[in-house]
Write an enzyme that holds these catalytic residues in place. Structure first.
Site, short mmCIF file in Angstrom:
data_model
loop_
_atom_site.label_atom_id
_atom_site.label_comp_id
_atom_site.label_asym_id
_atom_site.label_seq_id
_atom_site.Cartn_x
_atom_site.Cartn_y
_atom_site.Cartn_z
N ASN A 7 0.87 -1.18 0.00
CA ASN A 7 0.00 0.00 0.00
C ASN A 7 0.91 1.23 0.00
O ASN A 7 1.44 1.61 1.03
CB ASN A 7 -0.89 -0.04 1.26
CG ASN A 7 -1.80 1.16 1.36
OD1 ASN A 7 -1.77 2.06 0.52
ND2 ASN A 7 -2.62 1.19 2.40
N ARG A 94 -2.74 -1.96 -3.28
CA ARG A 94 -3.89 -1.08 -3.11
C ARG A 94 -3.73 0.10 -4.07
O ARG A 94 -2.68 0.74 -4.09
CB ARG A 94 -3.92 -0.56 -1.67
CG ARG A 94 -5.06 0.38 -1.44
CD ARG A 94 -5.06 0.91 -0.03
NE ARG A 94 -6.22 1.76 0.16
CZ ARG A 94 -6.40 2.53 1.22
NH1 ARG A 94 -5.50 2.55 2.18
NH2 ARG A 94 -7.47 3.28 1.33
N HIS A 183 -12.58 3.67 0.16
CA HIS A 183 -12.60 2.66 1.24
C HIS A 183 -13.35 1.41 0.77
O HIS A 183 -13.86 0.64 1.59
CB HIS A 183 -13.30 3.16 2.52
CG HIS A 183 -12.61 4.28 3.21
ND1 HIS A 183 -13.30 5.34 3.76
CD2 HIS A 183 -11.30 4.51 3.47
CE1 HIS A 183 -12.45 6.17 4.33
NE2 HIS A 183 -11.22 5.69 4.16
N HIS A 215 -17.29 3.04 7.82
CA HIS A 215 -15.83 2.94 7.99
C HIS A 215 -15.40 4.26 8.63
O HIS A 215 -15.33 5.29 7.97
CB HIS A 215 -15.15 2.74 6.63
CG HIS A 215 -13.65 2.71 6.72
ND1 HIS A 215 -12.90 1.56 6.60
CD2 HIS A 215 -12.76 3.71 6.93
CE1 HIS A 215 -11.62 1.85 6.73
NE2 HIS A 215 -11.51 3.15 6.93
N GLY A 217 -12.47 5.82 10.33
CA GLY A 217 -11.06 5.88 10.72
C GLY A 217 -10.63 7.33 10.64
O GLY A 217 -11.43 8.23 10.87
N ARG A 248 -10.30 16.22 7.12
CA ARG A 248 -11.08 16.65 5.96
C ARG A 248 -12.43 17.21 6.40
O ARG A 248 -13.06 16.69 7.32
CB ARG A 248 -11.34 15.48 5.01
CG ARG A 248 -10.10 14.93 4.35
CD ARG A 248 -10.50 13.94 3.25
NE ARG A 248 -9.33 13.23 2.78
CZ ARG A 248 -9.15 11.91 2.89
NH1 ARG A 248 -10.07 11.16 3.46
NH2 ARG A 248 -8.06 11.35 2.44
N ASP A 290 -6.92 13.29 15.88
CA ASP A 290 -7.10 11.95 16.44
C ASP A 290 -8.28 11.94 17.42
O ASP A 290 -8.32 12.73 18.36
CB ASP A 290 -5.80 11.54 17.17
CG ASP A 290 -5.80 10.08 17.53
OD1 ASP A 290 -6.66 9.64 18.33
OD2 ASP A 290 -4.94 9.35 17.00
N ARG A 292 -9.08 10.08 19.82
CA ARG A 292 -8.78 9.88 21.25
C ARG A 292 -8.47 11.22 21.92
O ARG A 292 -8.92 11.49 23.03
CB ARG A 292 -7.59 8.92 21.41
CG ARG A 292 -7.96 7.49 21.13
CD ARG A 292 -6.75 6.63 20.93
NE ARG A 292 -6.11 6.93 19.65
CZ ARG A 292 -5.32 6.10 19.00
NH1 ARG A 292 -5.04 4.93 19.50
NH2 ARG A 292 -4.79 6.43 17.84
N GLY A 340 -10.70 2.32 12.89
CA GLY A 340 -10.20 2.77 14.20
C GLY A 340 -11.26 3.28 15.15
O GLY A 340 -11.37 2.81 16.29
N GLU A 396 -8.41 -4.78 5.36
CA GLU A 396 -8.25 -4.47 3.94
C GLU A 396 -7.10 -5.28 3.33
O GLU A 396 -7.18 -5.71 2.18
CB GLU A 396 -7.98 -2.97 3.76
CG GLU A 396 -9.20 -2.13 4.06
CD GLU A 396 -8.88 -0.67 4.31
OE1 GLU A 396 -8.44 -0.35 5.44
OE2 GLU A 396 -9.06 0.14 3.41
#
Ligand code: ADP
Length: 413
Positions: A7, A94, A183, A215, A217, A248, A290, A292, A340, A396
């Site tokens: 990838n 990929r 994705h 999805h 992530g 984004r 992120d 978290r 994630g 993936e």
């Protein structure tokens, strides 16, 4: 059969090696900062299963150099997992953008390389790196079959009414301006698992199944899947459309682009960087891309109000797409969380489903909080709900390895 999965990003190369007789991963790794400052800061992190991980800091001016170091790591007497490179039966790559040309994975030949080149205009940040990876492997492993697996392929079943933008027709016909979605390998992987589970455990025939896959992530997208086939997805011509993401902006009024360019004197590249790399969770919070970190800031005492707002926007967008896709599918049988955030963040699953009781959706707080990861398909639905809410960890790389092994096996029959 040993399959290498590659990838390639613009300045990185991720890899994984599979023994497909048992579908087990033998090693994975990442070459990072490839080509940056002539590759002088590049680093390769190699993680062989059952052996200590190790790192190589060597110049990697381009992907060809990175591939050489990956191959050296894979065959290293101490840290390697292969006796020699000739153990590699096939390589799966990929590839971000296959345009409307590819609705499935394909064996790479000159025509495929040409078609990937033609899609560079649609995926300028990723397709060049993807191509470099293919070319570097072709050079290092002459005669070894290579397979291209496209992020866009799964969404090629979208009907025209879902993929057309309302711009003049000739932009679609002459310049391929339409929605493609991304994705796809992840949406396809979790769809396959969900489809089997709904059939075998819930007794719903595949042709009747209505599923929304999420999805979530760093990049995030949702897909509406009917009878195992995608009928709509939230990303568009590029991965910028749809949900709020790590960096984004997702859906917004397209006039914003021109207005900001004028206001700030930005050129197209600068505005692209703003909306692709500086927006989303990062742009709204000013804290991090992120989840978290965003969650920690939102739950801090006192709470960071920008992080609170960003979390609300992130979840609200997902809720809106659930509503849209329930309508597009004519009802729902299951919703699937993956990647994630989808796999690991109970608060997002709770906040995005909490008010959807009227659609028959609801999660069980205990099952949502403590996910039983021994299962492939983790059912967290509340008692009495009519729509199953499940977590399916995505893979993936395995999907790419499976496609590669299948295509190569077909070719050799
Ligand atoms: P990508 O492959 O798109 O880079 P991932 O699928 O790894 O992204 O997802 C990255 C996101 O998942 C980040 O926002 C990160 O905070 C979130 N994430 C990863 N692990 C956890 C976790 N244990 N709890 C909460 N969020 C997590």
């Amino acid at each position: 059969m040993i399959v290498l999965v590659i990838n390639c990003g613009s300045s990185s190369l991720k890899y994984q090696v599979y023994d497909m007789s048992t579908e087990t991963a033998l090693a994975d790794g990442l070459a990072d900062r490839v080509g940056i400052n002539n590759g002088t800061q590049a680093i390769l992190k190699h993680r062989p299963v059952g052996k200590p991980a190790f790192e190589v800091e060597e110049p990697m001016a381009d992907h060809t150099a990175a591939v050489k170091h990956v191959f050296a790591a894979l065959t290293d007497p101490e840290h390697g997992v292969l006796k020699s490179l000739s153990d590699i039966a096939a390589v799966g790559h990929r590839v971000l953008h296959g345009g409307a040309k590819f609705s499935a994975s394909v064996l790479v030949d000159d025509d495929v390389i040409q078609a990937i080149k033609e899609c560079i205009v649609l995926g300028p940040l990723h397709n060049p790196g993807n191509l470099q990876g293919i070319q570097a492997c072709a050079k290092a492993l002459p005669g070894v079959p290579q397979v291209a697996v496209f992020d866009t392929a799964f969404h090629q079943t979208m009907p025209q009414h879902a993929f057309l933008y309302g711009v003049p027709w000739e932009y679609y016909v002459e310049h391929n301006i339409r929605r493609y979605g991304f994705h796809g390998t992840s949406h396809r992987y979790v769809t396959l698992k969900a489809t089997q589970w709904l059939r075998d455990v819930k007794g719903i025939p595949v042709e009747d199944q209505r599923v929304v896959t999420c999805h979530l992530g760093n990049g995030a997208s949702m897909a509406a899947v009917k009878a195992g086939k995608c009928i709509d997805t939230s990303m568009g011509l590029t991965p910028q459309e749809g949900l709020l993401m790590g960096t984004r902006a997702g859906d917004m009024d397209p006039a914003i682009v021109g207005i900001i360019m004028q206001m700030k004197g930005y050129d197209p590249q600068r505005i692209d960087t703003l909306l692709n790399k500086e927006s989303g969770l990062l742009g709204l919070t000013g804290v991090s891309s992120d989840m978290r970190d965003v969650k920690a800031a939102a739950l801090a005492d006192p709470p960071n109000s920008r992080a609170v707002a960003a979390l609300e926007v992130f979840c609200y967008r997902i809720v809106k797409y659930f509503g849209a896709y329930a309508a597009a599918l004519g009802g729902l049988d299951a919703i699937v969380f993956t990647a994630g955030i989808g796999e690991n963040e109970p608060m997002v699953r709770e906040r995005t489903t909490g008010k959807l009781g009227f659609l028959g959706i609801g999660v069980d707080p205990a099952k949502n909080a403590k996910v039983d990861k021994s299962q492939d398909v983790i059912d967290i639905s509340a008692e009495g709900t009519t729509v199953s809410t499940v977590i399916i960890p995505t893979n993936e790389e395995l999907m790419i390895a499976r496609d590669t092994a299948e295509i190569v096996a077909e070719k050799s029959v």
